[in-house]
Design an enzyme around this catalytic site. Sequence first.
Site, short mmCIF file in Angstrom:
data_model
loop_
_atom_site.label_atom_id
_atom_site.label_comp_id
_atom_site.label_asym_id
_atom_site.label_seq_id
_atom_site.Cartn_x
_atom_site.Cartn_y
_atom_site.Cartn_z
N THR A 66 0.65 -1.01 0.25
CA THR A 66 0.13 0.16 -0.14
C THR A 66 1.28 1.28 -0.20
OG1 THR A 66 -1.93 -1.03 0.86
CG2 THR A 66 -1.80 1.45 1.35
N ASN A 85 -6.15 -9.10 -7.75
CA ASN A 85 -6.50 -9.87 -6.11
C ASN A 85 -7.64 -10.75 -5.70
OD1 ASN A 85 -7.43 -7.74 -6.25
ND2 ASN A 85 -7.85 -7.35 -3.77
N HIS A 111 3.95 -9.70 2.68
CA HIS A 111 3.24 -11.18 3.74
C HIS A 111 2.99 -12.12 2.46
CE1 HIS A 111 -0.59 -8.56 3.97
NE2 HIS A 111 0.26 -8.37 2.96
N CYS A 164 -9.90 -6.03 2.02
CA CYS A 164 -10.10 -4.50 2.38
C CYS A 164 -11.47 -4.48 2.74
CB CYS A 164 -9.01 -3.91 1.75
SG CYS A 164 -7.95 -4.09 1.44
#
Lengths: 506, 112
Positions: free
Chosen positions: A176, A257, A307, A430
């Site tokens: 991000t 994603n 991650h 999110c």
Amino acid sequence: MTSAVSTAWRQASAFSTRLSAYSRAPRVLATGLRGARSYVSETKVGQAQVNIETAIKEEQKSFMNQSHMAPQDTKLPGSGTSGDAAMSPSAGILKQATVMDQGTRPIYLDMQATTPLDPRVLDTMLPYLTGIYGNPHSRTHAYGWESEKGVEEARGHIAKLIGADPKEIIFTSGATESNNMSLKGVARFFGRSGKKNHIITTQTEHKCVLDSCRHLQDEGFEVTYLPVQSNGLIRMSDLEAAMRPETCIVSVMAVNNEIGVIQPLEEIGRLCRSKKVFFHTDGAQAVGKIPLDVNKLNIDLMSISSHKIYGPKGVGACFVRRRPRVRLDPLITGGGQERGLRSGTLAPHLAVGFGEACRIAAQDMEYDTKHINRLSKRLSEGLLAMEHTTLNGDPEHHYPGCVNISFAYVEGESLLMALNDIALSSGSACTSASLEPSYVLRALGSSDESAHSSIRFGIGRFTSDEEIDYVLKAVQARVSFLRELSPLWELVQEGIDLNTIEWSQH
Amino acid sequence: MSVASLNRETAFQARSLFRSLLRYSGQFSNYNFREYARRKTRDSFREHQNTTEERRVQELIQEGLQSLRLLKRQTIISQFYQLDKLVVEGQKTGKETGDHGGIVRQKDTGWD
């Protein structure tokens, strides 16, 4: 004298009664009262305690000798409890107990949200969390040097994975921040002169790219959000048409994603290079999973996350090309670390873990890809064999570790609730808090119902065959159960097209 | 003769390394890591089963020994922080049969 003798006697007798109460150890009774100490048995832990196991065994043995029957085969008349339960209560309780060997932790199948930390990565991180605590920017002592060495090695591993030079890797806090830094940095740097104030991105980007663009719009930049085709890929002619002389940066993510489609990076890179526009790609879901070479693909800026590739959370990197040089305004200013693009002390343990994760990803990419391909094929074939299911996204240009499937006539959120033994998501992490249908699927042109009923399955390095089998069985059972409940499903079974129904308004 | 005996020794070393790797792999408390370590060990040995070049074999054995040391450290760490089992593990249900009582599980691990 008499008083001393009497106390000794009292002690000895008290001890021997205690012994006789608890064990069958041979009793040593005081035979005389003089020279008291030597008549009393030695005080040891073993002699003051009973070993329950041996006591029970001895009892059972004597029972066998007397009755010639095994205790577990006999039943006590009246109560009906078995013989050995009566002899040892614990064994009896175990007999009555229902076996609970099933675990309760859900299977993790959301590898697009995050991945578990590889034990090999943890192994390289631990020294930096315990002994090697120097500030990697300290140049005056050995503590700093050893930290710096670890960080630079890690930078090398990351650079090698994407075919870049180590100097082009900037450590950040995650993808991000890298996305924000790239977009805002380049746009602000080139927007200062007032000539280049146009940004191109796509509708299916990650929220952080879209939000950065929205903020830039508030600052006076113009943003084009490219539509995607129904398979999730952008059309090259659209991109070319959207480019203007004042375009400064194009941002297209490598692997989506939510649906896992791989955008045609090579063509986009070539087009951008020919028009002298910077090309940024969000590679959080792609790096370490599909082969990427920044020089071959002409990528100028790339965001990488740790991650998502079995590294620690809280670290990422941004690839910033040096030749031709990409100039950008730093978001975070300060001590001038990381070529002045991202000030702040590095976290050596995170950087080292990230580097090791990249090294393992590069080394095992072939092996992991084979494994993921096999599992993905098994999962998608099993799920698509059910009726009224569709795979979202292009089946060809697709990263197999992300399988997004729509189950028609089932509400996605209720399916997720029903599948409480599997950790899944209907979209990105999110947006998982809201019940809104995924904006990515809406951009593909799928209907509200289809977007609502889609579920994303993420497969990774640590997913096993048994887990996939379990998931297939569970999903098939719960989907048919939920459909049985649904009145819409009944109508479909009767052959009524749902679009022809006129719903009455209440 | 000497080459043959050397080979025999290496083969013995490789087998023993394989067995220890598998033994330690099974000690991860985390199901996914355990399965991965077993699979990776088997596949890596299978991949290199036809390697004959002495130098390469020694390299691979060194690599294996390093992994073994890593497994020893990491399995111990994983045993410190045990979480509840996954739903796919175990799978034994119903009443206890036999006379061991070994499959009744105590559930007190993990963070809530």
